[in-house]
Design a protein around this motif. Structure first.
Motif, PDB file in Angstrom:
ATOM      1  N   VAL A 119      -3.408  -0.551   4.243  1.00  8.72           N
ATOM      2  CA  VAL A 119      -4.748  -1.037   3.940  1.00  8.72           C
ATOM      3  C   VAL A 119      -5.777  -0.064   4.505  1.00  8.72           C
ATOM      4  CG1 VAL A 119      -4.067  -3.470   3.819  1.00  8.72           C
ATOM      5  CG2 VAL A 119      -4.706  -2.482   6.020  1.00  8.72           C
ATOM      6  N   LYS A 120      -7.041  -0.330   4.210  1.00  5.90           N
ATOM      7  CA  LYS A 120      -8.108   0.572   4.650  1.00  5.90           C
ATOM      8  C   LYS A 120      -8.606   0.290   6.063  1.00  5.90           C
ATOM      9  CE  LYS A 120      -9.895   1.648   0.052  1.00  5.90           C
ATOM     10  NZ  LYS A 120      -8.971   0.962  -0.820  1.00  5.90           N
ATOM     11  N   VAL A 144      -1.183  -2.787  -1.877  1.00  8.75           N
ATOM     12  CA  VAL A 144      -1.043  -2.570  -0.436  1.00  8.75           C
ATOM     13  C   VAL A 144       0.383  -2.764   0.079  1.00  8.75           C
ATOM     14  CG1 VAL A 144      -3.453  -3.161   0.005  1.00  8.75           C
ATOM     15  CG2 VAL A 144      -1.724  -4.938   0.199  1.00  8.75           C
ATOM     16  N   ILE A 153       2.547  -3.029   5.025  1.00  3.58           N
ATOM     17  CA  ILE A 153       1.391  -2.901   4.145  1.00  3.58           C
ATOM     18  C   ILE A 153       0.582  -1.670   4.533  1.00  3.58           C
ATOM     19  CG2 ILE A 153       1.231  -5.366   3.638  1.00  3.58           C
ATOM     20  CD1 ILE A 153      -1.066  -5.562   5.672  1.00  3.58           C
ATOM     21  N   GLU A 185      -8.939  -5.700   7.018  1.00  2.00           N
ATOM     22  CA  GLU A 185      -8.223  -6.007   5.779  1.00  2.00           C
ATOM     23  C   GLU A 185      -6.807  -6.481   6.085  1.00  2.00           C
ATOM     24  OE1 GLU A 185      -6.958  -4.048   1.480  1.00  2.00           O
ATOM     25  OE2 GLU A 185      -8.007  -2.793   2.935  1.00  2.00           O
ATOM     26  N   ALA A 186      -6.152  -5.842   7.052  1.00  2.00           N
ATOM     27  CA  ALA A 186      -4.810  -6.278   7.461  1.00  2.00           C
ATOM     28  C   ALA A 186      -4.868  -7.708   7.990  1.00  2.00           C
ATOM     29  CB  ALA A 186      -4.246  -5.334   8.522  1.00  2.00           C
ATOM     30  N   TRP A 228      -5.093 -10.215   5.096  1.00  2.00           N
ATOM     31  CA  TRP A 228      -3.805 -10.439   4.436  1.00  2.00           C
ATOM     32  C   TRP A 228      -2.879 -11.273   5.308  1.00  2.00           C
ATOM     33  CZ3 TRP A 228      -2.939 -10.207  -0.447  1.00  2.00           C
ATOM     34  CH2 TRP A 228      -3.622  -9.307  -1.259  1.00  2.00           C
TER      35      TRP A 228
END
Length: 138
Positions: free
Chosen positions: A84-85, A39, A82, A89-90, A93
């Protein structure tokens, strides 16, 4: 979805205080995890604002303002990009991002989602950006 993790500047970062090895190691570990997960797009620290400048616009007129800039809470000391999906998810992280402040003092990051070309309606200008490969997910 691309996100920028913005590391806010502190008085220490603006004074050119370099982070201790412990913080550099924590950041390296976190960024290695991002890379292993596929990512991580980019990351870097920024020099103090004393080495930078701003361009101020007033209509068609431009003026250059040399740093340093006094309001550190508005300044950026570094960033991580990054892809991400999802927003969730962000968030996962960024909750793991190490405290970026020297000696564990108060630090702050800000997270912002980037626009994708698909967010804009079709246009000749958008196609020009697409042809340059700018603003697209990898």
């Amino acid at each position: 979805m691309r996100f920028m993790i913005i590391v806010k500047a502190t008085k220490d970062s603006e004074a050119g205080v370099m982070p201790e090895e412990k913080l550099i190691a924590a950041m390296a570990t976190f960024h290695e995890e991002l890379q292993k997960a596929g990512v991580l797009l980019d990351a870097s620290g920024l020099q103090a604002s004393s080495k930078g400048w701003r361009i101020k616009y007033s209509g068609g007129k431009r003026s250059v303002i040399d740093g340093p800039f006094t309001e550190t809470k508005e300044l950026i000391a570094g960033y991580t990009m990054i892809q991400v999906k999802s927003r969730e998810e962000a968030m996962e992280w960024t909750r793991r991002f190490p405290n970026p402040a020297v000696d564990g003092k108060e630090g702050e990051i800000e997270v912002r989602q980037l626009f994708e070309l698909e967010d804009f309606g079709p246009s000749e200008a958008v196609e020009r950006f697409r042809d340059m490969g700018v603003g697209e997910q990898k």
